[in-house]
Design a protein around this motif. Structure first.
Motif, PDB file in Angstrom:
ATOM      1  N   GLY A   1      -0.695  12.606   4.310  1.00  0.00           N
ATOM      2  CA  GLY A   1      -2.113  12.916   4.211  1.00  0.00           C
ATOM      3  C   GLY A   1      -2.964  11.839   4.868  1.00  0.00           C
ATOM      4  N   ARG A   2      -4.223  11.823   4.507  1.00  0.00           N
ATOM      5  CA  ARG A   2      -5.135  10.825   5.067  1.00  0.00           C
ATOM      6  C   ARG A   2      -5.562   9.785   4.033  1.00  0.00           C
ATOM      7  NH1 ARG A   2      -9.754  14.149   8.215  1.00  0.00           N
ATOM      8  NH2 ARG A   2      -9.952  15.049   6.141  1.00  0.00           N
ATOM      9  N   ASP A   3      -5.030   9.886   2.829  1.00  0.00           N
ATOM     10  CA  ASP A   3      -5.459   8.998   1.753  1.00  0.00           C
ATOM     11  C   ASP A   3      -4.820   7.618   1.879  1.00  0.00           C
ATOM     12  OD1 ASP A   3      -6.959  11.021   0.469  1.00  0.00           O
ATOM     13  OD2 ASP A   3      -5.093  11.858  -0.330  1.00  0.00           O
ATOM     14  N   GLU A   4      -5.638   6.590   1.733  1.00  0.00           N
ATOM     15  CA  GLU A   4      -5.175   5.214   1.664  1.00  0.00           C
ATOM     16  C   GLU A   4      -5.396   4.738   0.232  1.00  0.00           C
ATOM     17  OE1 GLU A   4      -7.502   3.276   4.626  1.00  0.00           O
ATOM     18  OE2 GLU A   4      -6.167   3.870   6.276  1.00  0.00           O
ATOM     19  N   VAL A   5      -4.303   4.476  -0.469  1.00  0.00           N
ATOM     20  CA  VAL A   5      -4.356   4.175  -1.898  1.00  0.00           C
ATOM     21  C   VAL A   5      -4.246   2.671  -2.113  1.00  0.00           C
ATOM     22  CG1 VAL A   5      -3.240   4.542  -4.136  1.00  0.00           C
ATOM     23  CG2 VAL A   5      -3.361   6.411  -2.474  1.00  0.00           C
ATOM     24  N   GLU A   6      -5.124   2.129  -2.946  1.00  0.00           N
ATOM     25  CA  GLU A   6      -5.067   0.709  -3.277  1.00  0.00           C
ATOM     26  C   GLU A   6      -5.411   0.511  -4.748  1.00  0.00           C
ATOM     27  OE1 GLU A   6      -6.346  -3.421  -1.184  1.00  0.00           O
ATOM     28  OE2 GLU A   6      -7.974  -2.012  -1.539  1.00  0.00           O
ATOM     29  N   LEU A   7      -4.510  -0.181  -5.451  1.00  0.00           N
ATOM     30  CA  LEU A   7      -4.780  -0.532  -6.841  1.00  0.00           C
ATOM     31  C   LEU A   7      -5.673  -1.768  -6.867  1.00  0.00           C
ATOM     32  CD1 LEU A   7      -1.247  -0.113  -8.440  1.00  0.00           C
ATOM     33  CD2 LEU A   7      -3.103   1.526  -8.382  1.00  0.00           C
ATOM     34  N   ARG A   8      -6.739  -1.703  -7.654  1.00  0.00           N
ATOM     35  CA  ARG A   8      -7.665  -2.829  -7.764  1.00  0.00           C
ATOM     36  C   ARG A   8      -7.926  -3.139  -9.234  1.00  0.00           C
ATOM     37  NH1 ARG A   8     -11.804  -3.842  -3.289  1.00  0.00           N
ATOM     38  NH2 ARG A   8     -10.680  -3.288  -1.401  1.00  0.00           N
TER      39      ARG A   8
ATOM     40  N   PRO B   1       0.808  -1.230   0.000  1.00  0.00           N
ATOM     41  CA  PRO B   1       0.000   0.000   0.000  1.00  0.00           C
ATOM     42  C   PRO B   1       0.840   1.277   0.000  1.00  0.00           C
ATOM     43  CG  PRO B   1      -0.927  -1.611   1.515  1.00  0.00           C
ATOM     44  CD  PRO B   1       0.374  -2.178   1.045  1.00  0.00           C
ATOM     45  N   ALA B   2       1.902   1.303   0.794  1.00  0.00           N
ATOM     46  CA  ALA B   2       2.734   2.505   0.847  1.00  0.00           C
ATOM     47  C   ALA B   2       3.375   2.773  -0.509  1.00  0.00           C
ATOM     48  CB  ALA B   2       3.811   2.355   1.928  1.00  0.00           C
ATOM     49  N   ARG B   3       3.779   1.704  -1.200  1.00  0.00           N
ATOM     50  CA  ARG B   3       4.365   1.849  -2.531  1.00  0.00           C
ATOM     51  C   ARG B   3       3.331   2.370  -3.523  1.00  0.00           C
ATOM     52  NH1 ARG B   3       9.510   2.341  -4.446  1.00  0.00           N
ATOM     53  NH2 ARG B   3      10.913   1.063  -3.213  1.00  0.00           N
ATOM     54  N   GLN B   4       2.114   1.887  -3.406  1.00  0.00           N
ATOM     55  CA  GLN B   4       1.072   2.310  -4.337  1.00  0.00           C
ATOM     56  C   GLN B   4       0.787   3.798  -4.179  1.00  0.00           C
ATOM     57  OE1 GLN B   4      -2.295  -0.309  -3.950  1.00  0.00           O
ATOM     58  NE2 GLN B   4      -1.104  -2.137  -4.459  1.00  0.00           N
ATOM     59  N   ARG B   5       0.733   4.274  -2.932  1.00  0.00           N
ATOM     60  CA  ARG B   5       0.501   5.698  -2.720  1.00  0.00           C
ATOM     61  C   ARG B   5       1.679   6.518  -3.249  1.00  0.00           C
ATOM     62  NH1 ARG B   5       1.215   6.019   2.313  1.00  0.00           N
ATOM     63  NH2 ARG B   5       3.309   6.800   1.946  1.00  0.00           N
ATOM     64  N   ALA B   6       2.899   6.059  -2.942  1.00  0.00           N
ATOM     65  CA  ALA B   6       4.082   6.794  -3.399  1.00  0.00           C
ATOM     66  C   ALA B   6       4.138   6.831  -4.929  1.00  0.00           C
ATOM     67  CB  ALA B   6       5.351   6.150  -2.826  1.00  0.00           C
TER      68      ALA B   6
END
Length: 584
Positions: A434-441, A158-163
Motif C-alpha cells: 500500500g501507500r501507508d508509512e507506519v511509525e510508532l511514536r 518501519p517495515a516491522r512496525q507496518r507488518a
C-alpha cells in the motif's frame, strides 16, 4: 536440573513451538563457561550485580546475528563463543530455510554457533554449516526478538512496525491486502513494459532498422539450406577439372588398357586377372580350397570391370567450365558475406532471418501495444488507489485500537502519563503493501509531542514500551521467543508486579527470557535461573543454577532484603510466589 512445571499451554502445544532449549557461552565478559537450560514459558535470570546476567542477553544477541564487539571477550581468552540448541518445527519455515542452505535439522533440533576472536573476526554456523553472520540475522526474524537496553531494534524498523500493525489488524485486512497485492503486481509489470517501450523508443527504432536491413539483404540473396557446402564442393571440382579427368583416365587405362591399342594388353589389370583365373580354373576340381580362390578371382574381375566403367563415365562427365566456375565463386562470395554477418552457415542465416522477422513484428507493433498498456495502466492505477484507501481505512482503525491498548499497558507499567500513537503517513508511490508509512511514536507526558520510540523514551522506558507492545501484539506477532534485559529498570513496587504479570501473560503464547533484578518480576517465572560468580570473580559452568522452590525463596529473599535467610525476606518471598501462582 529441577523439573519445572509449565502452566501455559499443554506439553503437546510446546512440542511444536520453536524455542531456545539450551545456550552455551564461553569467554564472554565475566563468563568463563556457562550453560543455560531454558524451559518453555517464562524464564528469569537473576544474580548479584556484576555476576554476568547481562552477558546472557549479549550471548543470545550474538547467536542471532548481533554486532560482534571484541571488547566483550573475557580478558585472557582468545575468543568468545556461543552455541544454542533450538527446538523448531520439522518441515516448517525455519527448517526449510536451514535445509535450503545445506544445514541439518536433527529430530527437530537446530544447532546455531557463533565465535568472535580477540581481533574482531566473527564466524557463524547454522545446522553444522558455515554461513555468513547475516544469515543468522535473517533467520532471527522468525525466531527471536531481543530487547536489551541498547538493542531495541526489531520493532524500531518501519517495515516491522507496518507488518506488526497488519497482523494486529487481523482478518479485516487479509482480503483487501490480497486484492491489493495482486493488482500491485500487475501494475508493476505493466509499468515496466511501458517504461521499456517508451524510454527506449530510439534504441528500439534503431534495432528495427538493423533488422529490416538484414532481412532485405538476406531476401535479395535468397540462400538455401546447405547451399554454401554444395557450392564449396562444386568449386573444388571445377577448379581441378583437368586433374580429375586425367586421373580417371589413367586409372581406367590401368584397369582395362588403352582402347586405341590392341585389345588385352599384357599389363592391364583385367588381362592379368584373366590369366590368374584361367590358371586356377584349370585345376580347381582337385582342391575345394583352390576352387574358392577361383570364384573370388572371378568376382574381382567383375568388380574391376564395374570400376573401370564408372571411371570412363566420370572422365567423360568432367569438363572445364570457366564461366560456371566464375559464377560459383561469385555466389560463394555473396553467401560468405551473409555468413560473416549473421551466422556460421547458410542454415544459420535462414534461422537468424526467421527470428529477426518475429522480433521486427514485435517492434513494429509497439505503438498499438503502448496504447493498450497505457489504458490498462490507468485502470490499474485507479483500482490501486481505491484498494490503498481501503487498506488505510482498516489500518487507521487498527492503529487507534492498538495505540489505546499500549497506552493502557504503560499506565500499569509505571508510565501513567505516557501515550503511544501509531502515525500513518502517505507515500506518493504505491508499495507492495500500500501507500501507508507506519511509525510508532510516544509522548512521555501530556504536554510532549509524540516522538519516534527511540527518541521519545529512555533505555529503561523503551524496554517497558516494547514489553507493552509485545503484550498487545501477543498472538498477532509470530516470533516465538522474546528476550528482555532490565525491562524493569527504574521501577519497583506495584509497577514491578504488573511487569511480572504482563511477562507471564506474554509467556502464554511464547517463550520469554528476562534478565531482572526485581523479585516482583522473578516471582512470576516458570523457571528461575541464578548466575553465581566463583571465588575468582568469573562465572564457570556450575555457576548457572536452576532453582527449585526452596532455592527461589532464598534468591527472592536475597533480592528483597539482601539476606538469603532473613525471616521477613523469606515470608515476603513466599507471599510473592503465592501471588504469582494465584494470578496464573
Amino acid at each position: 536440573m529441577t523439573r519445572v512445571t509449565i502452566r501455559h499451554g499443554s506439553e503437546r502445544e510446546w512440542a511444536v513451538r520453536p524455542r531456545v532449549e539450551e545456550v552455551r557461552i564461553q569467554g564472554l565478559g565475566v563468563i568463563d563457561e556457562a550453560v543455560l537450560e531454558l524451559s518453555p514459558g517464562f524464564n528469569v535470570v537473576t544474580g548479584e550485580t556484576g555476576a554476568g546476567k547481562t552477558m546472557v542477553v549479549t550471548g543470545l544477541g550474538l547467536l542471532f546475528g548481533g554486532r560482534a564487539d571484541p571488547s566483550r571477550i573475557r580478558p585472557g581468552a582468545d575468543r568468545a563463543s556461543v552455541e544454542g540448541t533450538l527446538v523448531i518445527q520439522p518441515g516448517g519455515r525455519v527448517s526449510q530455510q536451514v535445509e535450503d542452505i545445506g544445514g541439518e535439522v536433527e529430530d527437530g533440533e537446530l544447532i546455531i554457533s557463533r565465535t568472535v576472536s580477540a581481533e574482531g573476526r566473527s564466524r557463524a554456523w547454522l545446522g553444522g554449516r558455515t554461513v555468513p553472520v547475516g544469515t543468522l540475522t535473517y533467520l532471527a526474524d522468525d525466531l527471536v526478538a531481543v530487547h536489551g537496553q541498547m538493542d531495541q531494534q526489531r520493532l524500531l524498523q518501519p517495515a516491522r512496525q507496518r507488518a506488526a500493525l497488519d497482523r494486529y489488524a487481523g482478518n479485516e485486512l487479509v482480503k483487501p491486502l490480497r486484492a491489493y497485492s495482486q493488482a500491485y503486481k500487475r501494475h508493476k509489470q505493466v509499468g515496466a513494459l511501458l517504461e521499456e517501450l517508451t524510454t527506449r523508443a530510439r534504441e528500439r527504432t534503431q534495432e528495427a532498422d538493423r533488422l529490416r536491413f538484414g532481412l532485405e539483404e538476406i531476401e535479395k540473396v535468397d540462400p538455401k539450406p546447405g547451399e554454401d557446402t554444395e557450392l564449396r564442393g562444386e568449386e573444388e571440382r571445377l577448379s581441378h577439372a583437368d586433374a580429375l579427368r586425367s586421373a580417371a583416365t589413367t586409372a581406367h587405362t590401368a584397369l582395362l588398357g588403352d582402347p586405341m591399342e590392341a585389345a588385352g594388353g599384357p599389363h592391364d589389370v583385367i588381362s592379368l586377372l584373366g590369366e590368374a583365373r584361367a590358371a586356377v580354373e584349370a585345376v580347381r576340381d582337385f582342391d575345394p580350397q583352390l576352387a574358392s580362390v577361383a570364384d573370388r578371382l572371378a568376382e574381382a574381375g567383375y568388380l574391376i570391370s564395374d570400376v573401370a566403367t564408372d571411371l570412363a563415365a566420370y572422365a567423360e562427365s568432367i569438363e572445364a567450365d570457366p564461366a560456371r566456375l566464375a559464377a560459383v565463386q561469385e555466389r560463394r562470395s555473396v553467401l560468405s558475406g551473409l555468413i560473416r554477418k549473421y551466422a556460421e552457415d547458410s542454415a544459420g542465416v535462414l534461422a537468424w532471418a526467421q527470428q529477426a522477422a518475429t522480433r521486427l513484428a514485435e517492434l513494429e507493433g509497439d505503438d498499438e501495444r503502448i496504447e493498450e498498456l497505457t489504458r490498462e495502466h490507468e485502470e490499474l492505477t485507479a483500482r490501486l488507489t481505491d484498494l490503498a484507501d481501503e487498506l488505510t481505512r482498516v489500518r487507521q482503525g487498527a492503529a487507534e485500537r492498538f495505540g489505546q491498548a499500549v497506552t493502557e499497558e504503560l499506565t500499569a507499567l509505571a508510565m501513567p502519563h505516557a501515550r503511544v500513537v501509531v502515525q500513518l503517513g502517505q507515500s506518493e508511490e504505491f508499495g507492495p503493501e500500500g501507500r501507508d508509512e507506519v511509525e510508532l511514536r510516544m509522548a512521555a507526558h501530556p504536554a510532549a509531542p509524540p516522538l519516534p520510540l527511540n527518541k521519545g523514551a529512555s533505555g529503561g522506558e523503551l524496554s517497558r514500551v516494547m514489553l507493552a507492545i509485545e503484550v498487545v501484539f501477543a498472538g498477532a506477532d509470530p516470533v516465538p521467543t522474546f528476550v528482555f534485559d532490565e525491562v524493569d529498570a527504574g521501577v519497583g513496587g506495584k509497577a514491578a508486579v504488573e511487569i511480572g504479570r504482563r511477562l507471564a501473560r506474554l509467556a502464554r503464547t511464547a517463550q520469554v527470557i528476562v534478565v531482572t533484578h526485581l523479585p516482583q518480576v522473578a516471582a512470576f517465572a516458570d523457571q528461575h535461573l541464578v548466575v553465581e560468580k566463583a571465588s575468582d570473580g568469573s562465572v564457570v559452568r556450575s555457576g548457572v543454577v536452576t532453582l527449585d522452590h526452596e532455592g527461589r525463596v532464598r534468591e527472592l529473599s536475597r533480592m528483597l532484603a539482601g539476606l538469603e535467610d532473613s525471616e521477613l525476606g523469606r515470608a515476603h518471598a513466599e507471599e510473592l510466589l503465592g501471588l504469582a501462582a494465584a494470578d496464573r
